[in-house]
Write a protein that holds these residues in place. Structure first.
Motif, mmCIF file in Angstrom:
data_model
loop_
_atom_site.group_PDB
_atom_site.id
_atom_site.type_symbol
_atom_site.label_atom_id
_atom_site.label_comp_id
_atom_site.label_asym_id
_atom_site.label_seq_id
_atom_site.Cartn_x
_atom_site.Cartn_y
_atom_site.Cartn_z
ATOM 1 N N PRO A 1 -9.357 -1.224 -6.146
ATOM 2 C CA PRO A 1 -8.178 -0.340 -6.325
ATOM 3 C C PRO A 1 -6.853 -1.029 -5.750
ATOM 4 O O PRO A 1 -6.969 -2.220 -5.295
ATOM 5 N N SER A 2 -5.658 -0.524 -6.586
ATOM 6 C CA SER A 2 -4.367 -1.052 -6.188
ATOM 7 C C SER A 2 -3.605 0.258 -6.165
ATOM 8 O O SER A 2 -3.214 0.831 -6.933
ATOM 9 N N ASN A 3 -2.980 0.351 -4.835
ATOM 10 C CA ASN A 3 -2.250 1.565 -4.519
ATOM 11 C C ASN A 3 -1.329 1.164 -3.434
ATOM 12 O O ASN A 3 -1.175 0.106 -3.061
ATOM 13 N N ARG A 4 -0.605 2.147 -3.082
ATOM 14 C CA ARG A 4 0.567 2.105 -1.897
ATOM 15 C C ARG A 4 -0.015 1.511 -0.620
ATOM 16 O O ARG A 4 0.227 0.739 0.056
ATOM 17 N N PHE A 5 -1.398 2.092 -0.603
ATOM 18 C CA PHE A 5 -1.867 1.797 0.848
ATOM 19 C C PHE A 5 -2.481 0.339 0.697
ATOM 20 O O PHE A 5 -2.222 -0.485 1.723
ATOM 21 N N THR A 6 -3.113 -0.015 -0.304
ATOM 22 C CA THR A 6 -3.658 -1.450 -0.196
ATOM 23 C C THR A 6 -2.489 -2.424 -0.391
ATOM 24 O O THR A 6 -2.605 -3.464 0.193
ATOM 25 N N LYS A 7 -1.216 -2.087 -0.871
ATOM 26 C CA LYS A 7 0.044 -2.861 -0.618
ATOM 27 C C LYS A 7 0.392 -2.925 0.495
ATOM 28 O O LYS A 7 0.729 -4.159 1.136
ATOM 29 N N ILE A 8 0.558 -1.904 1.344
ATOM 30 C CA ILE A 8 0.913 -1.941 2.614
ATOM 31 C C ILE A 8 -0.064 -2.892 3.618
ATOM 32 O O ILE A 8 0.456 -3.672 4.421
ATOM 33 N N PHE A 9 -1.380 -2.390 3.176
ATOM 34 C CA PHE A 9 -2.375 -3.452 4.055
ATOM 35 C C PHE A 9 -2.201 -4.716 3.815
ATOM 36 O O PHE A 9 -2.241 -5.486 4.948
ATOM 37 N N ALA A 10 -1.868 -5.312 2.498
ATOM 38 C CA ALA A 10 -1.710 -6.614 2.169
ATOM 39 C C ALA A 10 -0.599 -7.225 3.148
ATOM 40 O O ALA A 10 -0.865 -8.202 3.612
ATOM 41 N N ILE A 11 0.390 -6.611 3.190
ATOM 42 C CA ILE A 11 1.735 -7.038 3.794
ATOM 43 C C ILE A 11 1.298 -6.978 5.272
ATOM 44 O O ILE A 11 1.913 -8.077 5.926
ATOM 45 N N PHE A 12 0.772 -5.943 5.831
ATOM 46 C CA PHE A 12 0.313 -5.963 7.272
ATOM 47 C C PHE A 12 -0.359 -7.102 7.517
ATOM 48 O O PHE A 12 -0.235 -7.935 8.549
ATOM 49 N N LEU A 13 -1.464 -7.568 6.777
ATOM 50 C CA LEU A 13 -2.531 -8.483 7.016
ATOM 51 C C LEU A 13 -1.842 -9.983 7.114
ATOM 52 O O LEU A 13 -2.008 -10.773 7.923
ATOM 53 N N THR A 14 -1.104 -9.976 5.931
ATOM 54 C CA THR A 14 -0.542 -11.133 5.960
ATOM 55 C C THR A 14 0.773 -11.750 6.956
ATOM 56 O O THR A 14 0.678 -12.809 7.457
ATOM 57 N N PHE A 15 1.396 -10.536 7.449
ATOM 58 C CA PHE A 15 2.484 -10.406 8.405
ATOM 59 C C PHE A 15 1.576 -10.855 9.843
ATOM 60 O O PHE A 15 2.130 -12.057 10.395
#
Lengths: 400, 79
Positions: A364-378
């Motif tokens: 899946p690729s949606n707003r939630f996964t994108k925010i999660f990716a940024i959070f994890l990277t940060f």
């Protein structure tokens, strides 16, 4: 005697704007007053390295004399011949002073080398770039004064951004159209004022107000604590705003002089993965490592067919790049672990990207996964900065 | 020449997208990375006979199939 370190306080900016005013007026009239520009550059360099920094000044002069001889000797040689061993020796000689400066503290109980000076790393990066592009035949002429101007360009001398010779000279040789220059001047003012916000307000708040408090609390508590987590975020913010603020000053000053020094940061904390992060964080350094170390190493190994497997080859490149970057930061365990940490993070990131490419329809690729990716990277990045800070060394291995 | 370059790109990116959209940004879309770039330079050398050193490679000048084709054509004409 007066000594002024780059962008250290409001007074510096006062002198800087006064000195730049004639250059700005000239460029607005479509003229570059080169002699005046050279005098201003020399004056600001002098003010960095005079008075109690006198020894550094001498080291700088010695260093520049040595590297200029080396660059021109290699350039002259390259016009006739192109042996690999000569190129390798030229690069080794070019980095030799920097290596000495980096290794000395290890053997001298932390004392700095006498041949070191503010900005030696950044000068070395530019010089190695020149030698490599000479080898590739991309630099077709080397002008003595222009090379000096390039490596000693005062707005970026202390900590970059790292420009490239051919790009710099293109700007230096031309006068921007008045229309373009007005635009650049607008950007210059914007960058410098944004730099004030970053460096003198935000970095001051995080670094000089909050950091000592959380540091004391984390040390008093000892071991792993919530204070340590707080330290990690506060340190990361300080590191970013301090360096991004400095970089904005350097780029802003360059723009006022009609030179489009490349940007160093591009919103690094919204990166969607570690690879993306290195395209946004200290960009001129990471691009330098990418172009001059990673790509050249991979090119060489692939051409000679020394490593067959593409994935292994890429991973070997990452490990080499980040280990060198770690050692460059300083020969301490935490800088080297910081490098290894990022190498591993990028290798894992590549595994994930390959997996994602294969199973594109199932992930899946949606707003939630994108925010999660940024959070994890940060958070990964902030953790790497905690390693980088050396605070873990103080916390676990030193008496306090 | 155009077809050769496009076939190399299809091979490297593992996607037909480069043939469908000749102005697609190869780096922003993640189709090509540093590793892919090095492969591209080596393939261009063996397939098209153009010798492009790593220094020649300025990302902003090589970031779409169209730009790469133009570069390669310009370099073959120089030979």
């Amino acid at each position: 005697m007066i000594n002024m370190q780059p962008y250290e306080n409001p007074e510096y900016f006062l002198w800087l704007s006064l000195a730049l005013l004639p250059i700005i007026i000239g460029l607005l009239k479509g003229k570059r007053w080169r002699i005046y520009e050279t005098i201003v550059s020399f004056a600001f360099l002098f003010l960095i390295f005079d008075a109690n920094k006198f020894v550094q000044g001498l080291a700088l002069i010695g260093y520049v004399a040595f590297e200029m001889c080396l660059m021109f000797a290699y350039f002259k040689y390259r016009q006739k011949r192109n042996d690999t061993w000569v190129f390798v020796i030229a690069v080794l000689l070019a980095i030799f002073p920097l290596v000495i400066v980096k290794i000395t503290p290890v053997f001298e109980h932390g004392a700095a080398s006498i041949i070191g000076f503010l900005g030696i790393s950044y000068l070395t990066f530019k010089i190695v770039g020149i030698i490599m592009e000479t080898r590739d035949g991309m630099i077709k002429s080397l002008d003595f004064l222009k090379v000096l101007h390039f490596i000693l360009f005062f707005p970026t001398i202390s900590s970059g951004p790292i420009d490239r010779y051919r790009r710099f000279i293109k700007d230096y040789d031309t006068v921007p159209s008045v229309e373009k220059y007005v635009n650049m001047l607008g950007k210059s003012v914007h960058y410098i004022f944004l730099g004030f916000l970053y460096k003198f307000i935000l970095a001051y708040y995080f670094g000089s107000v909050l950091l000592p408090q959380v540091s004391a609390l984390a040390l008093a508590h000892g071991g792993i604590s919530w204070y340590l987590v707080e330290y990690m975020y506060v340190y990361s913010m300080d590191l970013f705003f301090d360096f991004a603020g400095y970089s904005l000053f350097a780029v802003g000053t360059s723009y006022a002089m009609g030179i489009e020094t490349p940007m160093n940061f591009n919103l690094p904390f919204i990166s969607k993965n570690i690879k993306d992060f290195w395209n946004r964080w200290h960009m001129t350094l990471s691009f330098w490592f990418r172009d001059y170390i990673y790509m050249r190493l991979v090119f060489f190994l692939m051409k000679k067919k020394l490593v067959k497997n593409k994935v292994n080859l890429a991973n070997l490149g990452y490990l080499t790049l980040f280990l060198i970057m770690g050692f460059w930061h300083g020969v301490t365990w935490y800088y080297i672990v910081y490098g290894l940490f990022h190498a591993c993070a990028i290798i894992i990131c590549d595994v994930w990207l390959r997996f994602k490419k294969k199973h594109r329809d199932k992930i899946p690729s949606n707003r939630f996964t994108k925010i999660f990716a940024i959070f994890l990277t940060f958070n990964l990045v902030c953790f790497s900065f905690l390693i980088f800070s050396g605070f873990l060394n103080t916390l676990f291995f030193m008496k306090h | 020449m155009k077809d050769t370059v496009l076939n190399i790109l299809v091979d490297l990116t593992g996607s037909d997208e480069v043939k469908k959209d000749l102005d697609v940004n190869l780096f922003e879309t993640g189709l090509l990375d540093s590793m892919g770039t090095v492969q591209l330079l080596l393939e261009l050398e063996s397939e098209c006979g153009v010798d492009a050193p790593v220094s020649e490679f300025e990302r902003s000048e090589w970031d779409t199939p169209n730009k790469i084709i133009a570069k390669v054509e310009a370099m073959t004409n120089e030979l």
